[in-house]
Scaffold this motif. Structure first.
Motif, PDB file in Angstrom:
ATOM      1  N   MET A  52      28.960  89.823 117.673  1.00  0.00           N
ATOM      2  CA  MET A  52      30.169  90.614 117.896  1.00  0.00           C
ATOM      3  C   MET A  52      31.007  90.793 116.627  1.00  0.00           C
ATOM      4  N   ALA A  53      30.785  89.994 115.600  1.00  0.00           N
ATOM      5  CA  ALA A  53      31.550  90.115 114.357  1.00  0.00           C
ATOM      6  C   ALA A  53      31.028  91.249 113.469  1.00  0.00           C
ATOM      7  N   ILE A  54      29.902  91.848 113.840  1.00  0.00           N
ATOM      8  CA  ILE A  54      29.325  92.935 113.041  1.00  0.00           C
ATOM      9  C   ILE A  54      30.306  94.098 112.910  1.00  0.00           C
ATOM     10  N   THR A  55      30.991  94.440 113.973  1.00  0.00           N
ATOM     11  CA  THR A  55      31.949  95.560 113.900  1.00  0.00           C
ATOM     12  C   THR A  55      33.055  95.263 112.891  1.00  0.00           C
ATOM     13  N   THR A  56      33.461  94.002 112.788  1.00  0.00           N
ATOM     14  CA  THR A  56      34.499  93.614 111.830  1.00  0.00           C
ATOM     15  C   THR A  56      34.002  93.823 110.402  1.00  0.00           C
ATOM     16  N   VAL A  57      32.762  93.439 110.114  1.00  0.00           N
ATOM     17  CA  VAL A  57      32.191  93.612 108.773  1.00  0.00           C
ATOM     18  C   VAL A  57      32.114  95.096 108.409  1.00  0.00           C
ATOM     19  N   VAL A  58      31.681  95.921 109.344  1.00  0.00           N
ATOM     20  CA  VAL A  58      31.577  97.363 109.086  1.00  0.00           C
ATOM     21  C   VAL A  58      32.971  97.937 108.806  1.00  0.00           C
ATOM     22  N   THR A  59      33.965  97.501 109.560  1.00  0.00           N
ATOM     23  CA  THR A  59      35.340  97.972 109.352  1.00  0.00           C
ATOM     24  C   THR A  59      35.850  97.566 107.968  1.00  0.00           C
TER      25      THR A  59
END
Length: 125
Positions: A52-59
Motif C-alpha cells: 500500500m505504500a507504493i502510491t506514496t512513493v509514486v506521489t
C-alpha cells in the motif's frame, strides 16, 4: 519492521541514498524533503516501497519531477514473499523502486528556495 526484513532477506546492503517509504509512519512531505536532501548529497535517490505504500512513493517521485528537481532514471517493480505474522504463511507483496537523479535546475531551484524575498532585493542594489 517488514521493509527492513525484506532488504535483509534479499541480501542487500543498506544503500546510503535509499529511502524505504511506509504509508503509516511519516507524513508525505517528510519523505519529499528527505529525498531532496539525498539528491543534494548523492546526486540521486532510490525510493522503495511495498504494498500500500507504493502510491506514496509514486506521489513523492511525481512531486519532485513536477517541481523540476529530479529526473526519473529507473523504475523497477517486483513481488517479494513475506511471512504473514498472523497467518503464518508466505504472502506475495508488490514492491517498487524508483531511482531519481538530480535535474539540471536542481541547485538553482534549491538556492532560490533558501533565499528569503527581502534579502534577494538587497542583493540587487
Amino acid at each position: 519492521m517488514a521493509v527492513e526484513t525484506v532488504a535483509a532477506a534479499e541480501g542487500e546492503a543498506q544503500k546510503k541514498n535509499r529511502i524505504q517509504v511506509s504509508n503509516t509512519k511519516k507524513p508525505l512531505f517528510f519523505y519529499v524533503n528527505l529525498a531532496k536532501r539525498y539528491i543534494q548529497q548523492h546526486n540521486e535517490v532510490e525510493l522503495s516501497a511495498l504494498g500500500m505504500a507504493i502510491t506514496t512513493v509514486v506521489t513523492i517521485a511525481e512531486i519532485l519531477k513536477n517541481n523540476g528537481l529530479a529526473i526519473e532514471k529507473k523504475v523497477m517493480t517486483s513481488t517479494v514473499g513475506m511471512k504473514d505474522e498472523n497467518k503464518g504463511h508466505v504472502v506475495q507483496k508488490a514492491k517498487i523502486e524508483i531511482v531519481l537523479g538530480k535535474s539540471e535546475k536542481f541547485d538553482l531551484l534549491m538556492n532560490a528556495a533558501d533565499v528569503p524575498p527581502e534579502s534577494a532585493s538587497k542583493d540587487e542594489e
